[in-house]
Design a protein around this motif. Sequence first.
Motif, PDB file in Angstrom:
ATOM      1  N   SER A   1      -8.609  44.327  15.746  1.00  0.00           N
ATOM      2  CA  SER A   1      -9.568  44.219  16.764  1.00  0.00           C
ATOM      3  C   SER A   1      -9.645  45.360  17.649  1.00  0.00           C
ATOM      4  CB  SER A   1      -9.181  43.038  17.909  1.00  0.00           C
ATOM      5  OG  SER A   1      -7.997  43.606  18.497  1.00  0.00           O
ATOM      6  N   ALA A   2     -11.031  45.613  17.988  1.00  0.00           N
ATOM      7  CA  ALA A   2     -11.555  46.844  18.748  1.00  0.00           C
ATOM      8  C   ALA A   2     -11.032  47.022  20.144  1.00  0.00           C
ATOM      9  CB  ALA A   2     -12.807  47.127  18.386  1.00  0.00           C
ATOM     10  N   ILE A   3     -11.047  45.731  20.766  1.00  0.00           N
ATOM     11  CA  ILE A   3     -10.910  45.557  22.467  1.00  0.00           C
ATOM     12  C   ILE A   3      -9.948  44.468  22.434  1.00  0.00           C
ATOM     13  CG2 ILE A   3     -13.326  46.420  22.964  1.00  0.00           C
ATOM     14  CD1 ILE A   3     -14.346  43.748  23.117  1.00  0.00           C
ATOM     15  N   ASN A   4      -9.498  44.508  23.609  1.00  0.00           N
ATOM     16  CA  ASN A   4      -8.513  43.499  24.270  1.00  0.00           C
ATOM     17  C   ASN A   4      -9.506  42.384  24.903  1.00  0.00           C
ATOM     18  OD1 ASN A   4      -8.872  44.130  26.980  1.00  0.00           O
ATOM     19  ND2 ASN A   4      -7.432  45.563  26.891  1.00  0.00           N
ATOM     20  N   ASN A   5      -8.599  41.381  25.524  1.00  0.00           N
ATOM     21  CA  ASN A   5      -9.337  40.244  26.094  1.00  0.00           C
ATOM     22  C   ASN A   5     -10.032  40.566  27.446  1.00  0.00           C
ATOM     23  OD1 ASN A   5      -7.232  39.870  27.702  1.00  0.00           O
ATOM     24  ND2 ASN A   5      -6.481  38.275  26.732  1.00  0.00           N
ATOM     25  N   TYR A   6      -9.765  41.582  28.023  1.00  0.00           N
ATOM     26  CA  TYR A   6     -10.756  42.344  29.109  1.00  0.00           C
ATOM     27  C   TYR A   6     -11.738  43.007  28.464  1.00  0.00           C
ATOM     28  CZ  TYR A   6      -7.553  40.353  32.655  1.00  0.00           C
ATOM     29  OH  TYR A   6      -6.905  39.674  33.426  1.00  0.00           O
ATOM     30  N   LEU A   7     -12.052  42.959  27.370  1.00  0.00           N
ATOM     31  CA  LEU A   7     -13.070  43.809  26.578  1.00  0.00           C
ATOM     32  C   LEU A   7     -12.913  45.195  26.694  1.00  0.00           C
ATOM     33  CD1 LEU A   7     -16.150  41.650  27.640  1.00  0.00           C
ATOM     34  CD2 LEU A   7     -14.560  41.105  25.782  1.00  0.00           C
ATOM     35  N   GLN A   8     -11.653  45.818  26.881  1.00  0.00           N
ATOM     36  CA  GLN A   8     -11.234  47.193  26.952  1.00  0.00           C
ATOM     37  C   GLN A   8     -11.108  47.741  25.812  1.00  0.00           C
ATOM     38  OE1 GLN A   8      -7.567  47.580  29.081  1.00  0.00           O
ATOM     39  NE2 GLN A   8      -8.087  49.454  30.118  1.00  0.00           N
ATOM     40  N   MET A   9     -11.444  48.944  25.487  1.00  0.00           N
ATOM     41  CA  MET A   9     -10.992  49.421  23.993  1.00  0.00           C
ATOM     42  C   MET A   9      -9.794  49.732  24.024  1.00  0.00           C
ATOM     43  SD  MET A   9     -13.876  50.148  21.990  1.00  0.00           S
ATOM     44  CE  MET A   9     -13.420  51.285  20.753  1.00  0.00           C
ATOM     45  N   TRP A  10      -9.064  49.338  22.912  1.00  0.00           N
ATOM     46  CA  TRP A  10      -7.756  49.586  22.560  1.00  0.00           C
ATOM     47  C   TRP A  10      -7.236  51.069  22.511  1.00  0.00           C
ATOM     48  CZ3 TRP A  10      -4.406  45.861  23.423  1.00  0.00           C
ATOM     49  CH2 TRP A  10      -4.624  44.535  23.032  1.00  0.00           C
ATOM     50  N   ASP A  11      -8.487  51.716  21.851  1.00  0.00           N
ATOM     51  CA  ASP A  11      -8.346  53.341  21.738  1.00  0.00           C
ATOM     52  C   ASP A  11      -8.956  54.115  22.777  1.00  0.00           C
ATOM     53  OD1 ASP A  11      -7.648  52.534  19.100  1.00  0.00           O
ATOM     54  OD2 ASP A  11      -9.444  53.407  18.232  1.00  0.00           O
ATOM     55  N   MET A  12      -9.467  53.425  23.901  1.00  0.00           N
ATOM     56  CA  MET A  12      -9.950  54.191  24.985  1.00  0.00           C
ATOM     57  C   MET A  12      -9.850  53.565  26.232  1.00  0.00           C
ATOM     58  SD  MET A  12     -13.141  56.729  24.725  1.00  0.00           S
ATOM     59  CE  MET A  12     -12.374  58.010  23.394  1.00  0.00           C
ATOM     60  N   ASP A  13      -9.064  53.644  27.011  1.00  0.00           N
ATOM     61  CA  ASP A  13      -8.770  53.015  28.246  1.00  0.00           C
ATOM     62  C   ASP A  13      -9.997  52.517  29.284  1.00  0.00           C
ATOM     63  OD1 ASP A  13      -6.122  52.642  27.288  1.00  0.00           O
ATOM     64  OD2 ASP A  13      -5.201  53.753  28.897  1.00  0.00           O
ATOM     65  N   ASN A  14     -10.799  53.572  29.291  1.00  0.00           N
ATOM     66  CA  ASN A  14     -11.600  53.486  30.427  1.00  0.00           C
ATOM     67  C   ASN A  14     -13.128  53.255  29.586  1.00  0.00           C
ATOM     68  OD1 ASN A  14     -12.326  56.249  29.272  1.00  0.00           O
ATOM     69  ND2 ASN A  14     -12.988  56.993  31.024  1.00  0.00           N
ATOM     70  N   LEU A  15     -13.104  52.414  28.462  1.00  0.00           N
ATOM     71  CA  LEU A  15     -14.312  52.179  28.028  1.00  0.00           C
ATOM     72  C   LEU A  15     -14.240  50.815  27.742  1.00  0.00           C
ATOM     73  CD1 LEU A  15     -17.020  52.951  26.545  1.00  0.00           C
ATOM     74  CD2 LEU A  15     -15.724  53.552  24.414  1.00  0.00           C
ATOM     75  N   PHE A  16     -15.393  50.135  28.026  1.00  0.00           N
ATOM     76  CA  PHE A  16     -15.384  48.605  27.990  1.00  0.00           C
ATOM     77  C   PHE A  16     -16.618  48.323  27.140  1.00  0.00           C
ATOM     78  CE2 PHE A  16     -12.083  46.597  30.945  1.00  0.00           C
ATOM     79  CZ  PHE A  16     -11.465  47.757  31.332  1.00  0.00           C
ATOM     80  N   VAL A  17     -16.532  47.141  26.398  1.00  0.00           N
ATOM     81  CA  VAL A  17     -17.643  47.185  25.544  1.00  0.00           C
ATOM     82  C   VAL A  17     -17.897  45.650  25.578  1.00  0.00           C
ATOM     83  CG1 VAL A  17     -18.704  46.965  23.416  1.00  0.00           C
ATOM     84  CG2 VAL A  17     -17.005  48.786  23.732  1.00  0.00           C
ATOM     85  N   CYS A  18     -19.000  44.875  26.403  1.00  0.00           N
ATOM     86  CA  CYS A  18     -19.300  43.537  26.911  1.00  0.00           C
ATOM     87  C   CYS A  18     -20.448  43.174  25.846  1.00  0.00           C
ATOM     88  CB  CYS A  18     -19.764  43.688  28.368  1.00  0.00           C
ATOM     89  SG  CYS A  18     -18.390  44.359  29.375  1.00  0.00           S
ATOM     90  N   GLY A  19     -20.319  41.838  25.689  1.00  0.00           N
ATOM     91  CA  GLY A  19     -21.387  41.263  24.856  1.00  0.00           C
ATOM     92  C   GLY A  19     -21.040  40.294  23.472  1.00  0.00           C
ATOM     93  N   ALA A  20     -21.796  39.622  22.931  1.00  0.00           N
ATOM     94  CA  ALA A  20     -21.484  38.944  21.938  1.00  0.00           C
ATOM     95  C   ALA A  20     -20.850  39.851  20.530  1.00  0.00           C
ATOM     96  CB  ALA A  20     -22.448  38.175  21.335  1.00  0.00           C
ATOM     97  N   SER A  21     -20.945  41.390  20.934  1.00  0.00           N
ATOM     98  CA  SER A  21     -20.223  42.099  19.846  1.00  0.00           C
ATOM     99  C   SER A  21     -18.686  41.828  19.972  1.00  0.00           C
ATOM    100  CB  SER A  21     -20.530  43.538  20.406  1.00  0.00           C
ATOM    101  OG  SER A  21     -20.385  44.110  21.591  1.00  0.00           O
ATOM    102  N   ALA A  22     -18.321  41.174  20.949  1.00  0.00           N
ATOM    103  CA  ALA A  22     -16.720  40.983  21.245  1.00  0.00           C
ATOM    104  C   ALA A  22     -16.529  39.736  19.972  1.00  0.00           C
ATOM    105  CB  ALA A  22     -16.441  40.599  22.496  1.00  0.00           C
ATOM    106  N   PHE A  23     -17.359  38.817  19.817  1.00  0.00           N
ATOM    107  CA  PHE A  23     -16.973  37.463  19.097  1.00  0.00           C
ATOM    108  C   PHE A  23     -16.334  37.745  17.742  1.00  0.00           C
ATOM    109  CE2 PHE A  23     -20.642  34.848  21.224  1.00  0.00           C
ATOM    110  CZ  PHE A  23     -20.115  35.281  22.455  1.00  0.00           C
ATOM    111  N   PRO A  24     -15.368  37.281  17.251  1.00  0.00           N
ATOM    112  CA  PRO A  24     -14.492  37.542  16.115  1.00  0.00           C
ATOM    113  C   PRO A  24     -15.324  36.628  15.183  1.00  0.00           C
ATOM    114  CG  PRO A  24     -12.759  37.420  17.916  1.00  0.00           C
ATOM    115  CD  PRO A  24     -14.191  37.120  18.522  1.00  0.00           C
ATOM    116  N   HIS A  25     -15.980  35.368  15.699  1.00  0.00           N
ATOM    117  CA  HIS A  25     -17.001  34.628  14.681  1.00  0.00           C
ATOM    118  C   HIS A  25     -17.957  34.149  15.683  1.00  0.00           C
ATOM    119  CE1 HIS A  25     -14.354  31.276  16.056  1.00  0.00           C
ATOM    120  NE2 HIS A  25     -15.474  30.496  16.030  1.00  0.00           N
TER     121      HIS A  25
END
Lengths: 580, 248
Positions: A514-538
Amino acid sequence: MAKVLPKTDVVTVGVGWFGGIVAAELTKAGYNVVGLDKGKEKNIKDYQLTHDEVRYPIRGEGYQKLTKETYTYRNTLDQEATPIRDKATSVIGEGIGGGGSHWGAQTHRYYPYDFEIKTKTIEKYGDGKIPTDMTIQDWGITYDELEPYFDKFEKMAGISGEPDPNYPERSNPYPNPPLKKSEALRLFEETTKQMGYQPFMIPTGTVSQSYTNPDGQQLNACQYCAFCGSNYCEYGAKADPVVTVIPTAQKTGKFDLRTHAKVTRVLHDGQKATGVLYQDTRTGEEFEQPADLVVLTSYVFNNVRLLLLSGIGEPYNPQTGTGVIGKNFTDHHGITISFGLFDDKKFNNYAATGAYGMAITDYTGDLFDHTNLDFIHGGQIELRITGTAPIANNLTAPGTSTWGKDFKRESLFYANRSLMVFTQKATMPFKNHYLDLDPNYKDENSDPLIRITWDYSNNDRGIHDFLQQKHIEILEEMKATHILPVPIPEHYTGGLAFQHNGGGVIMGSDPTNSAINNYLQMWDMDNLFVCGASAFPHFSATNPTTTAAALTYRATEGMIQFLKNGGGQLVVAKNEKQLV
Amino acid sequence: MSEQEKNNPILDKRSSRRTFIKNSGLTVGGLVLGGAIGSLIGKEEVPTQQQAVSGVVHETNDYSEALQFFTRTEDFNALAAATEQIYPEDEHGPGAIKLGVPYYIDKQLASPWGRNADDYMERPFNNGATPLNRGDIMIQGIRKLNDVANTKHQMAFNAISEDEQIIILQDFESGNIELPLVSSAEFFGLLRQLTIEGCYCDPMHGGNKNMEGWKMREFPGAYMSFIDVVESKEFVVKNPISLSNHLH
């Protein structure tokens, strides 16, 4: 050289629902937020005189122009992708408010099964139930953890509805009662209840009565004028970022909203995002906006594309299944539709809203036994009334020509004599379905376009066949004279119809898948959040906004915690492979 | 509308007579657009400016019926005949020509949409995509209608019989006619779409004259509210209103 601007606490890329929610919550908490949107400024004064089928739904007045930038699609890995060229087939919202201004406002919550889909499927049916190329995974969060944030979104948007008897009790009732029932809905309700189903009014952000939300924003009562999905609401009766979260952020005095501002890169030092680079779309002038926190809140395509263009995260590789950016992309526009024509009934279907209808959820998630079925999950059965816009709605009895004397006579006869049964299918992700950068087509800055590789799966076809049979049974019971089951297309052809895409920057509990945790925070970059349906695994059966908004409301709590604590990961990563 | 107006062929540029009295009957149940949207909600009926000036007889010419896009009248005549075959006049009411469809199409093709101004038009055009814009496709297709009619019948498309026109249009629809850089099926699809649009668009676009397209299918048009109708058991026929009603 880009002009370097003063640093801000938070910058959002895109100011639609998710940018608006982030701006509202973070400014209320005292932080300064800069919102960058590549489109235009608009407010409710722009929503007058929109009862025009040609200008809005047909030509797509509310959609982004494709003159300088679009996306490409192909069905399989060995094909060359084709760009989507016609603006009206790409319905990505233009300007602030984004898709939240022209949406139909159908607001179901995703089901408990969705969030733990892999675990629950294996628990009940064993590993063999999941095809080897189907890449479903748990979301790293449960329905119960997300419930308070569903509630928060519903209160902000004034959702009007009634409980679905098949799903868990809500912590609070919907803030507004359901919409009024038309004769067509009463017929569907009566018929399906006799068949043993439990129909309920579809929850919607076209509000049933005048309502003031917890932020003090007012929504007016819906008038059933039917110029709704694809249109802006003249009445201010449809929940829209432009009349809710954006003015909430603006009244704090801490929200700096900049339009015509197209972000071209997320700037970073490899460890942390330092800000964004953006361009004035009118002059081409470049600006650097430094920020402590960068939040991507644009449509799925642009969220993924910006990460790939900026070199953040490992791009997904469909050959090896490794990498995460672009993974588990889903398209959710392949609706299963069956029309019924009624020679002896006329309906007032010109009175409608964007999400006007009733729904049945008996064939969603794992509410029914899939042991002998060749698919998982399913879809709602809905009777949907979307108005009788005369250019788009010209049904005829089977065998009629699509033009000429017979066409005219039949299409006039059935203009007010048809009903639509409708299923949005849950859409599972697959190994070869993903997003990456197109090798051939570019935007005005010579940056590659995003490329879709996607097609209908056997799971989609299984759900389609199963549920269309149920549609036909219902329409027969309703005594339709003719039933017109619309077949599933042979292949995906890239058009959007709504804005229902998912995945590409998916959430989870394990950074390897996965690219982000359940706070939509990037695993690889702590101060970058990615919001929206791009977060949906299905993609579940229903519309994405409610679940994406609930995840974003929860993410804003994480952002505030992050800013207070001076950084760090909000969630401890798990390695799912070691746990098994 | 009067019999005299009904008999006016749309392509004939004689002036038509309109009165505000006639229009005032179309505002029943309608709402005037105003700044204070909230204040309108729940009101049954609001008098309009048209009602306020009812009784004034007003003579108008339809000066908007001239050509912005087409340059050859033979092209426009072929277009008009083709639209009439797609949506013919019959016992239900007017066909495409009387509804103003040919002028609607001319205006659409002259607009930025006709030049694909908002579309992605970068090369290469692969996988069957056409590099032509909509105006180019229509001009090319319409001239081919005349070419085929001339070859088969030694007359222009609009001069041959209805049955002969229909057979030629069916050939275009099934993709059997060769056109450069675009299929005849794609041209026909665009022609059909534009014809239906012209029959049922808001009249401000130049088609759906006097809202007769809407009246034939009992479509009420641009009402601000149907809250009075939504729960009705019986079908309710409303006199249609157009967007011009929101401004005046």
